[in-house]
Write an enzyme that holds these catalytic residues in place. Sequence first.
Site, PDB file in Angstrom:
ATOM      1  N   HIS A  12      84.778  51.967  39.596  1.00 21.57           N
ATOM      2  CA  HIS A  12      83.852  53.100  39.629  1.00 21.57           C
ATOM      3  C   HIS A  12      84.303  54.165  40.624  1.00 21.57           C
ATOM      4  O   HIS A  12      84.951  53.873  41.626  1.00 21.57           O
ATOM      5  CB  HIS A  12      82.400  52.659  39.862  1.00 21.57           C
ATOM      6  CG  HIS A  12      82.047  52.182  41.237  1.00 21.57           C
ATOM      7  ND1 HIS A  12      81.559  50.925  41.489  1.00 21.57           N
ATOM      8  CD2 HIS A  12      82.079  52.800  42.436  1.00 21.57           C
ATOM      9  CE1 HIS A  12      81.300  50.793  42.775  1.00 21.57           C
ATOM     10  NE2 HIS A  12      81.614  51.916  43.379  1.00 21.57           N
TER      11      HIS A  12
ATOM     12  N   GLU B 189      79.777  53.660  36.829  1.00 25.95           N
ATOM     13  CA  GLU B 189      80.169  52.282  36.552  1.00 25.95           C
ATOM     14  C   GLU B 189      80.964  52.207  35.243  1.00 25.95           C
ATOM     15  O   GLU B 189      80.924  53.141  34.430  1.00 25.95           O
ATOM     16  CB  GLU B 189      78.915  51.407  36.447  1.00 25.95           C
ATOM     17  CG  GLU B 189      78.119  51.293  37.744  1.00 25.95           C
ATOM     18  CD  GLU B 189      78.777  50.370  38.772  1.00 25.95           C
ATOM     19  OE1 GLU B 189      80.012  50.274  38.824  1.00 25.95           O
ATOM     20  OE2 GLU B 189      78.021  49.742  39.536  1.00 25.95           O
TER      21      GLU B 189
ATOM     22  N   ASP C 209      76.657  60.719  45.433  1.00 26.00           N
ATOM     23  CA  ASP C 209      75.678  59.805  44.835  1.00 26.00           C
ATOM     24  C   ASP C 209      74.629  59.426  45.869  1.00 26.00           C
ATOM     25  O   ASP C 209      74.776  59.717  47.059  1.00 26.00           O
ATOM     26  CB  ASP C 209      76.382  58.559  44.264  1.00 26.00           C
ATOM     27  CG  ASP C 209      77.470  58.004  45.181  1.00 26.00           C
ATOM     28  OD1 ASP C 209      77.492  58.360  46.371  1.00 26.00           O
ATOM     29  OD2 ASP C 209      78.302  57.212  44.708  1.00 26.00           O
TER      30      ASP C 209
ATOM     31  N   ASP D 189      85.373  47.550  40.662  1.00 26.50           N
ATOM     32  CA  ASP D 189      85.264  47.562  39.194  1.00 26.50           C
ATOM     33  C   ASP D 189      85.759  48.874  38.592  1.00 26.50           C
ATOM     34  O   ASP D 189      85.601  49.118  37.401  1.00 26.50           O
ATOM     35  CB  ASP D 189      83.815  47.276  38.750  1.00 26.50           C
ATOM     36  CG  ASP D 189      82.821  48.341  39.224  1.00 26.50           C
ATOM     37  OD1 ASP D 189      83.245  49.300  39.917  1.00 26.50           O
ATOM     38  OD2 ASP D 189      81.626  48.216  38.907  1.00 26.50           O
TER      39      ASP D 189
HETATM   40  C1  GLP Z   1      80.423  52.711  46.777  1.00 29.45           C
HETATM   41  C2  GLP Z   1      80.281  54.250  46.597  1.00 29.45           C
HETATM   42  C3  GLP Z   1      81.574  54.874  46.208  1.00 29.45           C
HETATM   43  C4  GLP Z   1      82.692  54.239  47.005  1.00 29.45           C
HETATM   44  C5  GLP Z   1      82.874  52.818  46.586  1.00 29.45           C
HETATM   45  C6  GLP Z   1      83.942  52.073  47.367  1.00 29.45           C
HETATM   46  O1  GLP Z   1      79.617  51.947  45.987  1.00 29.45           O
HETATM   47  N1  GLP Z   1      79.271  54.677  45.717  1.00 29.45           N
HETATM   48  O2  GLP Z   1      81.512  56.277  46.404  1.00 29.45           O
HETATM   49  O3  GLP Z   1      83.881  54.931  46.750  1.00 29.45           O
HETATM   50  O4  GLP Z   1      81.674  52.127  46.541  1.00 29.45           O
HETATM   51  O5  GLP Z   1      83.466  51.692  48.632  1.00 29.45           O
HETATM   52  P1  GLP Z   1      84.420  51.201  49.782  1.00 29.45           P
HETATM   53  O6  GLP Z   1      85.208  52.389  50.197  1.00 29.45           O
HETATM   54  O7  GLP Z   1      83.497  50.732  50.870  1.00 29.45           O
HETATM   55  O8  GLP Z   1      85.259  50.125  49.224  1.00 29.45           O
END
Ligand code: GLP
Length: 257
Positions: free
Chosen positions: A138, A143, A67, A136
């Site tokens: 995702h 989302e 992404d 959440d």
């Molecule tokens: C972000 C990314 C995801 C990631 C998620 C969790 O927004 N787009 O690819 O897996 O949030 O992030 P973290 O590993 O910092 O908790």
Amino acid sequence: MEVIITNSGEELSCIVADAICKALASRAEPALGLATGSSPLPAYRELIRRHKNEGLSFAHASAFLLDEYLGLPAGHDQLYRTFLEQNMTGQVDLDPARLMGPDSSTGDVTAECARYEKAIQDAGGLDLLLLGIGTDGHIAFNEPSSSLASRTRIKTLTRATREDNARFFGGDLGAVPQHVLTVGVGTILEARHLVLVANGPAKAHILARAIEGPITAMVPASALQMHPRVTVVSDAAAASGLQLADYYKETYAAKPR
Ligand code: GLP
């Protein structure tokens, strides 16, 4: 689905790095899907260590971002491309031209998303896709309410995700873009091996819903239940809400080698 509840950060990062090494050895020109966020960082550090000390090579591989934020200027330190270059691909021998990502500077979002899907196909599909999970539910930036058949497209972030990610923008919610390009849930489900990393108590509730709850677009990560080869690698805190935690531990301890 294999659920591995690890006893230490070192064990967690080695298990994820081992899976990536296996994918690297699986094909002449393997393709990896690599997540950003904090969860995969220890595994990236382990891969960089193996590259520097043990000769692990990425020279024959391609890496695909999952992404990207829209609306950040080129070179912005929070672009996911910059993040991945700094924390992973730029520290190993991966050819910089083989780090692919959705181009967020595009004027034609629809064409860019179609191009990205084709680039993944042209690489022969993703051998391994490494995922984190948002609080959440995702995966990548799919989302809640994302179609479970979705492909690469533009999405609007939820307020909860923007609040979670504000820490990377100096705590300024207003600086977190509202729009992103992200591979779809359908795109993710086509990778040959999915590895999801979850750590910390903030992920306990959503990890339990994703793994043990019903498959629902309200928890996009629950779509992983439909994939034939998923490895969830968790620390004890993120696994604390799992109903079958003891079973997963027994299963892994008794895993035929
Ligand atoms: C972000 C990314 C995801 C990631 C998620 C969790 O927004 N787009 O690819 O897996 O949030 O992030 P973290 O590993 O910092 O908790």
